[in-house]
Design a protein around this motif. Structure first.
Motif, PDB file in Angstrom:
ATOM      1  N   LEU A 216       0.827  -1.209   0.000  1.00 47.60           N
ATOM      2  CA  LEU A 216       0.000   0.000   0.000  1.00 47.60           C
ATOM      3  C   LEU A 216       0.863   1.261   0.000  1.00 47.60           C
ATOM      4  CD1 LEU A 216      -2.786  -1.028   2.543  1.00 47.60           C
ATOM      5  CD2 LEU A 216      -2.912  -1.013   0.048  1.00 47.60           C
ATOM      6  N   ALA A 217       1.958   1.244   0.766  1.00 44.66           N
ATOM      7  CA  ALA A 217       2.849   2.399   0.811  1.00 44.66           C
ATOM      8  C   ALA A 217       3.488   2.637  -0.554  1.00 44.66           C
ATOM      9  CB  ALA A 217       3.920   2.203   1.877  1.00 44.66           C
ATOM     10  N   GLU A 218       3.941   1.572  -1.199  1.00 44.99           N
ATOM     11  CA  GLU A 218       4.570   1.728  -2.514  1.00 44.99           C
ATOM     12  C   GLU A 218       3.557   2.204  -3.552  1.00 44.99           C
ATOM     13  OE1 GLU A 218       6.498  -1.984  -3.337  1.00 44.99           O
ATOM     14  OE2 GLU A 218       8.364  -1.336  -2.371  1.00 44.99           O
ATOM     15  N   SER A 219       2.317   1.747  -3.436  1.00 46.17           N
ATOM     16  CA  SER A 219       1.280   2.197  -4.362  1.00 46.17           C
ATOM     17  C   SER A 219       1.077   3.707  -4.260  1.00 46.17           C
ATOM     18  CB  SER A 219      -0.032   1.469  -4.070  1.00 46.17           C
ATOM     19  OG  SER A 219      -1.068   1.934  -4.905  1.00 46.17           O
ATOM     20  N   LEU A 220       1.088   4.238  -3.034  1.00 49.66           N
ATOM     21  CA  LEU A 220       0.949   5.682  -2.838  1.00 49.66           C
ATOM     22  C   LEU A 220       2.172   6.421  -3.375  1.00 49.66           C
ATOM     23  CD1 LEU A 220      -0.474   8.165  -1.646  1.00 49.66           C
ATOM     24  CD2 LEU A 220       0.627   7.629   0.546  1.00 49.66           C
ATOM     25  N   ILE A 221       3.353   5.930  -3.070  1.00 55.71           N
ATOM     26  CA  ILE A 221       4.584   6.597  -3.494  1.00 55.71           C
ATOM     27  C   ILE A 221       4.699   6.624  -5.019  1.00 55.71           C
ATOM     28  CG2 ILE A 221       7.108   6.395  -3.477  1.00 55.71           C
ATOM     29  CD1 ILE A 221       6.809   5.212  -0.627  1.00 55.71           C
ATOM     30  N   ARG A 222       4.262   5.546  -5.667  1.00 51.15           N
ATOM     31  CA  ARG A 222       4.373   5.471  -7.129  1.00 51.15           C
ATOM     32  C   ARG A 222       3.556   6.547  -7.835  1.00 51.15           C
ATOM     33  NH1 ARG A 222       4.577  -0.269  -6.472  1.00 51.15           N
ATOM     34  NH2 ARG A 222       2.314  -0.398  -6.677  1.00 51.15           N
ATOM     35  N   LYS A 223       2.567   7.092  -7.177  1.00 50.75           N
ATOM     36  CA  LYS A 223       1.773   8.150  -7.805  1.00 50.75           C
ATOM     37  C   LYS A 223       2.611   9.403  -8.043  1.00 50.75           C
ATOM     38  CE  LYS A 223      -2.721   6.492  -6.357  1.00 50.75           C
ATOM     39  NZ  LYS A 223      -2.232   5.116  -6.325  1.00 50.75           N
ATOM     40  N   ALA A 224       3.720   9.522  -7.339  1.00 51.36           N
ATOM     41  CA  ALA A 224       4.620  10.654  -7.547  1.00 51.36           C
ATOM     42  C   ALA A 224       5.868  10.264  -8.331  1.00 51.36           C
ATOM     43  CB  ALA A 224       5.037  11.254  -6.208  1.00 51.36           C
ATOM     44  N   THR A 225       6.320   9.017  -8.170  1.00 53.11           N
ATOM     45  CA  THR A 225       7.579   8.622  -8.803  1.00 53.11           C
ATOM     46  C   THR A 225       7.392   8.027 -10.190  1.00 53.11           C
ATOM     47  OG1 THR A 225       7.496   6.461  -7.713  1.00 53.11           O
ATOM     48  CG2 THR A 225       8.692   8.216  -6.582  1.00 53.11           C
ATOM     49  N   ASP A 226       6.288   7.312 -10.434  1.00 48.48           N
ATOM     50  CA  ASP A 226       6.014   6.766 -11.765  1.00 48.48           C
ATOM     51  C   ASP A 226       5.314   7.843 -12.584  1.00 48.48           C
ATOM     52  OD1 ASP A 226       7.047   4.529 -10.699  1.00 48.48           O
ATOM     53  OD2 ASP A 226       5.278   3.277 -10.918  1.00 48.48           O
ATOM     54  N   LEU A 227       6.104   8.838 -12.959  1.00 48.86           N
ATOM     55  CA  LEU A 227       5.547  10.077 -13.474  1.00 48.86           C
ATOM     56  C   LEU A 227       5.184   9.971 -14.953  1.00 48.86           C
ATOM     57  CD1 LEU A 227       4.984  12.916 -12.438  1.00 48.86           C
ATOM     58  CD2 LEU A 227       7.251  13.574 -13.198  1.00 48.86           C
ATOM     59  N   GLU A 228       3.957  10.362 -15.279  1.00 50.88           N
ATOM     60  CA  GLU A 228       3.531  10.446 -16.672  1.00 50.88           C
ATOM     61  C   GLU A 228       2.748  11.741 -16.859  1.00 50.88           C
ATOM     62  OE1 GLU A 228       1.501   7.098 -18.223  1.00 50.88           O
ATOM     63  OE2 GLU A 228       3.053   5.659 -17.673  1.00 50.88           O
ATOM     64  N   LEU A 306      -1.803   0.892   7.332  1.00 46.54           N
ATOM     65  CA  LEU A 306      -1.211  -0.054   8.267  1.00 46.54           C
ATOM     66  C   LEU A 306      -1.319  -1.481   7.719  1.00 46.54           C
ATOM     67  CD1 LEU A 306      -2.721   1.350  11.581  1.00 46.54           C
ATOM     68  CD2 LEU A 306      -0.546   1.927  10.501  1.00 46.54           C
ATOM     69  N   PRO A 307      -0.381  -2.343   8.064  1.00 46.27           N
ATOM     70  CA  PRO A 307      -0.469  -3.737   7.608  1.00 46.27           C
ATOM     71  C   PRO A 307      -1.787  -4.361   8.049  1.00 46.27           C
ATOM     72  CG  PRO A 307       1.688  -3.300   8.573  1.00 46.27           C
ATOM     73  CD  PRO A 307       0.830  -2.108   8.876  1.00 46.27           C
ATOM     74  N   ASP A 308      -2.429  -5.085   7.144  1.00 48.08           N
ATOM     75  CA  ASP A 308      -3.699  -5.715   7.501  1.00 48.08           C
ATOM     76  C   ASP A 308      -3.580  -7.234   7.584  1.00 48.08           C
ATOM     77  OD1 ASP A 308      -3.380  -6.308   4.862  1.00 48.08           O
ATOM     78  OD2 ASP A 308      -5.343  -5.557   4.213  1.00 48.08           O
ATOM     79  N   GLU A 309      -2.347  -7.747   7.516  1.00 54.71           N
ATOM     80  CA  GLU A 309      -2.148  -9.175   7.672  1.00 54.71           C
ATOM     81  C   GLU A 309      -2.215  -9.564   9.159  1.00 54.71           C
ATOM     82  OE1 GLU A 309      -0.061  -7.933   3.929  1.00 54.71           O
ATOM     83  OE2 GLU A 309      -0.077  -7.231   6.014  1.00 54.71           O
ATOM     84  N   VAL A 310      -2.681 -10.757   9.431  1.00 57.45           N
ATOM     85  CA  VAL A 310      -2.704 -11.265  10.803  1.00 57.45           C
ATOM     86  C   VAL A 310      -1.286 -11.583  11.258  1.00 57.45           C
ATOM     87  CG1 VAL A 310      -3.465 -13.190  12.253  1.00 57.45           C
ATOM     88  CG2 VAL A 310      -5.057 -12.135  10.629  1.00 57.45           C
ATOM     89  N   LEU A 311      -0.495 -12.190  10.365  1.00 59.41           N
ATOM     90  CA  LEU A 311       0.868 -12.587  10.733  1.00 59.41           C
ATOM     91  C   LEU A 311       1.782 -12.506   9.521  1.00 59.41           C
ATOM     92  CD1 LEU A 311       2.691 -13.788  13.012  1.00 59.41           C
ATOM     93  CD2 LEU A 311       2.143 -16.048  12.062  1.00 59.41           C
ATOM     94  N   LEU A 312       2.920 -11.826   9.678  1.00 60.16           N
ATOM     95  CA  LEU A 312       3.957 -11.765   8.655  1.00 60.16           C
ATOM     96  C   LEU A 312       5.218 -12.393   9.252  1.00 60.16           C
ATOM     97  CD1 LEU A 312       3.474  -8.096   7.408  1.00 60.16           C
ATOM     98  CD2 LEU A 312       3.011 -10.168   6.083  1.00 60.16           C
ATOM     99  N   LEU A 313       5.365 -13.675   9.070  1.00 58.89           N
ATOM    100  CA  LEU A 313       6.483 -14.370   9.690  1.00 58.89           C
ATOM    101  C   LEU A 313       6.949 -15.491   8.762  1.00 58.89           C
ATOM    102  CD1 LEU A 313       8.150 -14.374  12.330  1.00 58.89           C
ATOM    103  CD2 LEU A 313       6.604 -16.121  13.196  1.00 58.89           C
ATOM    104  N   ASP A 314       8.250 -15.549   8.548  1.00 57.21           N
ATOM    105  CA  ASP A 314       8.837 -16.603   7.735  1.00 57.21           C
ATOM    106  C   ASP A 314       8.985 -17.850   8.602  1.00 57.21           C
ATOM    107  OD1 ASP A 314      10.270 -18.248   6.111  1.00 57.21           O
ATOM    108  OD2 ASP A 314      11.948 -16.877   5.773  1.00 57.21           O
TER     109      ASP A 314
END
Length: 448
Positions: A216-228, A306-314
Motif C-alpha cells: 500500500l505504501a509503494e502504491s501511494l509513493i508510485r503516484k509521484a515517482t512513476d511520473l507520466e 497499516l499492515p492488515d495481515e494477521v501474521l507476517l512471519l517466515d
C-alpha cells in the motif's frame, strides 16, 4: 397548319438537346482531370524546416527551435516529420483543380516549408478516405489521411516530456501541502523496528516510527515517482503564481540511493479542467498532470496504510511453536523433509517442506499456520483495547536475535469480530467465524 407546328416542335426539341449536350460538354471540360500519380514528390529537407510558422534548424544531429534553442524539442516528432516529407507520395493528382477552397487548401490545416518547397495540407476526402495536399505547382494531390498527423502540433505539443529519474531504492518520501501539513515515509528495512523484514516503510509520527503495509505504501509513493505528464502547459512561464506554482498545492520530495543517489522533487500547482499544472523542481517546463494521482496524493493519510495481515512471519526461521488453549499449552517442533511429488508438482527434486511434530508425532499444524498468514482482516484494531477473554495464543520462538519471541493472540471482541494482538499490541480485527474455525482446528490437533 398542323404539319408546320409539328416540324417547329421537332426543331425546338433538337435545339434543346444540342444545347444541353453543349453545356454538358463544357462542364465536363472544366472538371479537374483525375489521374494516378507517378511523380516523385519526396521533399529534401536539409537543415531547416518551418512548420506552421515555427522554424527548426539542425544543430549537429539534433533539431532545435530557432527562436529558443533551450526549448525541449522532441527529436522523435521532428524526425517523423522529416521521414514523412522525404517519403511523400500521392495516390492521385488533379490536373485542373479549380478553386482551392473546395479542398481546404485556401486555409490549410498545416503548412510545411523545406527549402523552396511548401507543402499545404487540406481537408480530408471523405469519399476516397484520403487527404488533399498541394506543393504550389498548380496541382492538387490526394494521399493517405494520416498525412496531417505528424504536423498537427503547436510549439508546446512538440515538447519532449521530462520523466522522473530511475529510483530503485527509496530512502525517504516527504509530502508537504500548501498549508504546511504533510507526512514523511522512510525506508527503514533492516533496522529491526518490527518482527518482520517484509515491512519496509515506516511513517514518522510523534510516538515514533509506525509500520506501514509495504504494498500500500509503494502504491501511494508510485503516484509521484512513476511520473507520466499528459502534455506541456508552458515553457519559461513569466508568472508562476498564475499556475499555482509559486506556493505549490503539493510538493513531493523523494530521496533515493540506487542505482545512484539523488533527490527528486515534484511540484503540483493549480487545477484546471480536471488536470493540474506540475513541474519537476527547477525545470523551465510546466506540464499537465492527471487529476487521479494528484488527488490521491492530496488526500493521502499514510496512517491508514497499516499492515492488515494477521501474521507476517517466515516459518523457515521458527524453531518452535507453543499453542495456548484453555489455559493449557502444547509445543510443536519443525522437521524439514523432502517434498513429496504430486500430480500437480511432479518435479520436487531439491525441494523441502516443514512438518510440525507434537511429542514426536506429525500433525496438521502447517495448515493452521498457513491459515494465519492468509487470514483476511476486517480492519485496524490499533485504537481498541481487548477487554474480553483471550481464546487462543501462538508463541513463536525464532532465529531472529532482535525478535526471538513473537506472540500472536486472539481475543473475543463482539459477536462478529475478534481482536488480534501481536506481542501484546492490538493490530487487526478478524471475523468471529474465522477465529472460531481456527480454534476448532487447533483443538482437533491437540485433543484429537
Amino acid at each position: 397548319m398542323k404539319k408546320k407546328q409539328t416540324i417547329l416542335a421537332m426543331v425546338l426539341a433538337l435545339a434543346l438537346i444540342l444545347g444541353a449536350g453543349f453545356l454538358l460538354s463544357r462542364k465536363s471540360s472544366q472538371a479537374p482531370a483525375v489521374q494516378d500519380s507517378t511523380e516523385d514528390l519526396s521533399i529534401s529537407v536539409g537543415g531547416s524546416l518551418t512548420v506552421n510558422g515555427l522554424t527548426f534548424t539542425k544543430a549537429g544531429d539534433a533539431w532545435v527551435y530557432s527562436a529558443d534553442p533551450d526549448f525541449p524539442l522532441s527529436q522523435d516528432k521532428l524526425n517523423t516529420m522529416v521521414e514523412t516529407l522525404e517519403g511523400l507520395e500521392a495516390d492521385r493528382a488533379l490536373e485542373n483543380p479549380g478553386s482551392l477552397s473546395q479542398y481546404g487548401l485556401d486555409k490549410p490545416l498545416a503548412t510545411v516549408t523545406a527549402g523552396p518547397v511548401t507543402l499545404s495540407i487540406g481537408s480530408d476526402n471523405a469519399m476516397n478516405g484520403g487527404r488533399y495536399f498541394s506543393l504550389g505547382n498548380g496541382r492538387v494531390y490526394i494521399t493517405r489521411q494520416a498525412l496531417l498527423e505528424p504536423f498537427d502540433y503547436d510549439l508546446l505539443g512538440l515538447a519532449k516530456m521530462e520523466t522522473a529519474p530511475r529510483m530503485e531504492t527509496l530512502s525517504t518520501v516527504t509530502l508537504t501541502r500548501a498549508d504546511g501539513s504533510g507526512w514523511t515515509i522512510r525506508n527503514r528495512q533492516g533496522e529491526h523496528l518490527t518482527y518482520s523484514d517484509s515491512i519496509r516503510y515506516f511513517l514518522d509520527t510523534a510516538n515514533g516510527p509506525l509500520a506501514l503495509d509495504t504494498e500500500l505504501a509503494e502504491s501511494l509513493i508510485r503516484k509521484a515517482t512513476d511520473l507520466e505528464f499528459t502534455g506541456c502547459a508552458a515553457f519559461k512561464p513569466e508568472n508562476l503564481a498564475e499556475l499555482g506554482l509559486d506556493s505549490p498545492l503539493l510538493t513531493v520530495t523523494v530521496a533515493y540511493s540506487a542505482p545512484e543517489a539523488g533527490v527528486y522533487t515534484l511540484e503540483i500547482g493549480s487545477a484546471v479542467s480536471g488536470k493540474y499544472y506540475a513541474r519537476i523542481s527547477g525545470s523551465n517546463t510546466v506540464y499537465w498532470m492527471d487529476a487521479v494521482p494528484v488527488n490521491a496524493l492530496r488526500d493521502s493519510a499514510p496512517e491508514t496504510l497499516l499492515p492488515d495481515e494477521v501474521l507476517l512471519l517466515d516459518m523457515d526461521t521458527v524453531n518452535s511453536v507453543t499453542v495456548r488453549l484453555a489455559q493449557e499449552t502444547w509445543q510443536f517442533t519443525p522437521q524439514v523433509v523432502d517434498k513429496q511429488s504430486t500430480e500437480a508438482a511432479e518435479d520436487t527434486q531439491d525441494q523441502t517442506e516443514i512438518r510440525w511434530l507434537l511429542n514426536g508425532t506429525e500433525t496438521n499444524l502447517s495448515q493452521v499456520l498457513e491459515t494465519l498468514t492468509t487470514m483476511a482482516s476486517l480492519g485496524s484494531a490499533r485504537a481498541l483495547t481487548p477487554t474480553l477473554a483471550q481464546e487462543l495464543e501462538f508463541t513463536f520462538e525464532t532465529q531472529d536475535a532482535f525478535y526471538p519471541t513473537v506472540t500472536l493472540a486472539f481475543h473475543r471482541y463482539s459477536a462478529r469480530a475478534s481482536i488480534v494482538t501481536l506481542n501484546g499490541e492490538p493490530t487487526v480485527l478478524v471475523s468471529r467465524s474465522d477465529a472460531a474455525a481456527l480454534y476448532e482446528a487447533v483443538t482437533a490437533i491437540v485433543l484429537g
